[in-house]
Design an enzyme around this catalytic site. Structure first.
Site, short mmCIF file in Angstrom:
data_model
loop_
_atom_site.label_atom_id
_atom_site.label_comp_id
_atom_site.label_asym_id
_atom_site.label_seq_id
_atom_site.Cartn_x
_atom_site.Cartn_y
_atom_site.Cartn_z
N LEU A 172 5.89 53.74 8.66
CA LEU A 172 5.81 54.51 7.42
C LEU A 172 6.38 55.92 7.61
CD1 LEU A 172 2.27 53.16 6.71
CD2 LEU A 172 4.26 52.72 5.27
N PRO A 173 6.72 56.60 6.48
CA PRO A 173 7.42 57.89 6.61
C PRO A 173 6.63 58.97 7.36
CG PRO A 173 7.62 57.03 4.37
CD PRO A 173 6.63 56.15 5.08
N THR A 221 6.46 57.94 13.21
CA THR A 221 6.33 59.19 13.98
C THR A 221 5.39 60.11 13.22
OG1 THR A 221 8.59 58.98 14.77
CG2 THR A 221 7.56 61.13 15.01
N LYS A 231 6.76 61.14 22.16
CA LYS A 231 7.84 61.16 21.15
C LYS A 231 8.14 62.60 20.69
CE LYS A 231 10.41 59.79 17.64
NZ LYS A 231 11.72 59.20 17.79
N LYS A 246 11.42 67.12 10.60
CA LYS A 246 10.03 66.62 10.58
C LYS A 246 9.44 66.60 12.00
CE LYS A 246 7.77 62.23 10.46
NZ LYS A 246 7.89 60.79 10.31
P1 NAD Z 1 12.17 54.84 5.40
O1 NAD Z 1 11.85 55.87 4.41
O2 NAD Z 1 13.51 54.17 5.38
O3 NAD Z 1 11.07 53.65 5.34
C1 NAD Z 1 9.70 53.87 5.09
C2 NAD Z 1 9.25 52.76 4.17
O4 NAD Z 1 7.84 52.92 3.95
C3 NAD Z 1 9.91 52.83 2.78
O5 NAD Z 1 10.55 51.60 2.50
C4 NAD Z 1 8.75 53.11 1.81
O6 NAD Z 1 8.90 52.46 0.57
C5 NAD Z 1 7.59 52.55 2.60
N1 NAD Z 1 6.29 53.07 2.20
C6 NAD Z 1 5.92 54.34 1.95
N2 NAD Z 1 4.61 54.40 1.62
C7 NAD Z 1 4.15 53.12 1.66
C8 NAD Z 1 2.89 52.52 1.42
N3 NAD Z 1 1.84 53.25 1.05
N4 NAD Z 1 2.78 51.18 1.56
C9 NAD Z 1 3.86 50.43 1.91
N5 NAD Z 1 5.08 50.95 2.15
C10 NAD Z 1 5.22 52.27 2.03
O7 NAD Z 1 11.92 55.52 6.84
P2 NAD Z 1 12.43 55.00 8.26
O8 NAD Z 1 13.73 55.62 8.59
O9 NAD Z 1 12.26 53.52 8.31
O10 NAD Z 1 11.35 55.69 9.21
C11 NAD Z 1 10.04 55.20 9.35
C12 NAD Z 1 9.37 55.97 10.48
O11 NAD Z 1 10.13 55.81 11.68
C13 NAD Z 1 9.25 57.49 10.22
O12 NAD Z 1 7.99 57.91 10.65
C14 NAD Z 1 10.38 58.06 11.06
O13 NAD Z 1 10.12 59.39 11.48
C15 NAD Z 1 10.41 57.10 12.24
N6 NAD Z 1 11.71 57.03 12.93
C16 NAD Z 1 12.86 56.89 12.22
C17 NAD Z 1 14.07 56.81 12.91
C18 NAD Z 1 15.38 56.65 12.16
O14 NAD Z 1 16.45 56.78 12.79
N7 NAD Z 1 15.36 56.35 10.87
C19 NAD Z 1 14.10 56.87 14.31
C20 NAD Z 1 12.89 56.98 15.00
C21 NAD Z 1 11.70 57.06 14.30
#
Ligand code: NAD
Length: 298
Positions: free
Chosen positions: A64-65, A95, A170, A245
């Protein structure tokens, strides 16, 4: 084993896909209809709430975000801890700050449910390829079960210690990464302004003591590393807003233990500026533009 996956975005979507490819039965939920449709096309079973996905699960993965979303999904009015069966295992790969996951794990433990943190490194490409690194904060007795699920989504599973230590690892790694990228950007920009060919400068740095991942693999100057985002207009990389973030989490964590993170806070402000200028969606190596009179593009 029945698996629930909550949060099927840029990272969670391909991670869940890899579980499905490995033959696992996966129940999923996301707020986005588009994410659900893609999950369904890959063979996942769509549920209409986190509770519906988690009710019969042996293992739940959340991606999740930010912390508020994780709190809501686990502890909110319709949170999953209220319906999970005893003995279930939860893995949060988002994260977030270490305290939030420790608090959730404490509540879960009182209901005989295990919660661990397993944030990732490797980005969206690693998520798609199933080559993520997981930094796991978990008690020893749940590691085998947790690893048996994570191995389908990653190639490197590192046990960092008890719950929360995965997030600590991390946050500290990305603190260093954010600072080192700014340092390489500053050095590359200065060299170019003073008149050295950036290719020649990168060659010297990468065989000298300034060498690091940001200079060698992910150089912010266009054309030095053909596969780096700098060589494709800073697109499809690790967004500056995600780096912002993570640096915010590091600064917040440092305040809690009265540690100064002078460089981290300074660089965080640079990324904040980049995001305020509407460039938060571009790769974080785009910070090099702050040092240049004219934008450089591949
Ligand atoms: P994203 O925004 O693409 O995906 C998050 C998903 O969570 C979305 O589809 C959203 O609709 C869903 N969501 C939000 N609230 C919700 C709820 N209450 N119930 C169900 N679904 C819900 O983000 P991402 O890029 O997939 O990143 C996710 C996590 O991974 C973050 O914490 C980010 O910091 C971490 N991360 C991302 C990357 C990257 O390169 N994108 C790399 C390492 C870590």
């Amino acid at each position: 084993m029945q698996i629930a996956f909550i949060g099927l975005g840029n990272m969670g979507g391909p991670m869940a896909h890899n579980l499905l490819k490995a033959g696992q039965k996966v129940y999923g939920f996301d707020l986005s209809p588009h994410a659900l449709e893609q999950f369904s096309q890959a063979g996942g079973i769509i549920c209409d709430s986190p509770q519906a996905a988690a009710r019969q699960a042996d293992v739940v993965v959340t991606m999740l975000p930010a912390a508020k979303h994780v709190q809501e999904v686990y502890l909110g009015d319709k949170g999953i801890l209220a319906v999970l069966k005893q003995g279930a295992h939860c893995i949060d790969s988002s994260t977030i700050d270490p305290q939030t996951i420790q608090e959730i794990a404490k509540v879960a433990k009182s209901r005989e449910i295990s919660v661990c943190d397993a944030p990732v490194s490797g980005g969206t490409l690693g998520a798609q390829a199933g080559t993520l690194t997981f930094m796991v904060g978990a008690e020893h007795d749940v590691l085998i079960t947790v690893s048996s699920v994570l191995k389908h989504m990653g190639s490197n599973i590192v046990h960092c210690g008890d719950v929360g230590t995965g997030q600590i690892a991390k946050i500290c790694n990305n603190l260093i990464l954010g600072i080192s990228m700014a340092a390489v950007a500053e050095g590359m920009a200065l060299g170019a302004q003073l008149g050295i060919d950036p290719q020649a400068l990168a060659g010297v740095i990468n065989s000298s003591t300034g060498r690091c991942w940001s200079s060698e693999v992910y150089n912010p100057w266009p054309g030095i590393c053909p596969n780096a985002p700098a060589s494709r207009g800073y697109r499809d990389g690790f967004a500056a807003q995600l780096m912002l973030k993570d640096l915010g989490l590091a600064v917040q964590a440092a305040q809690q233990v009265d540690q100064s993170v002078v460089l981290g806070e300074f660089v965080r402000q640079h990324y904040q500026q980049l995001c305020d200028e509407g460039q938060g969606h571009l790769d974080f190596s785009n910070i090099i533009q702050h040092y240049l009179p004219e934008p450089v593009l591949a």
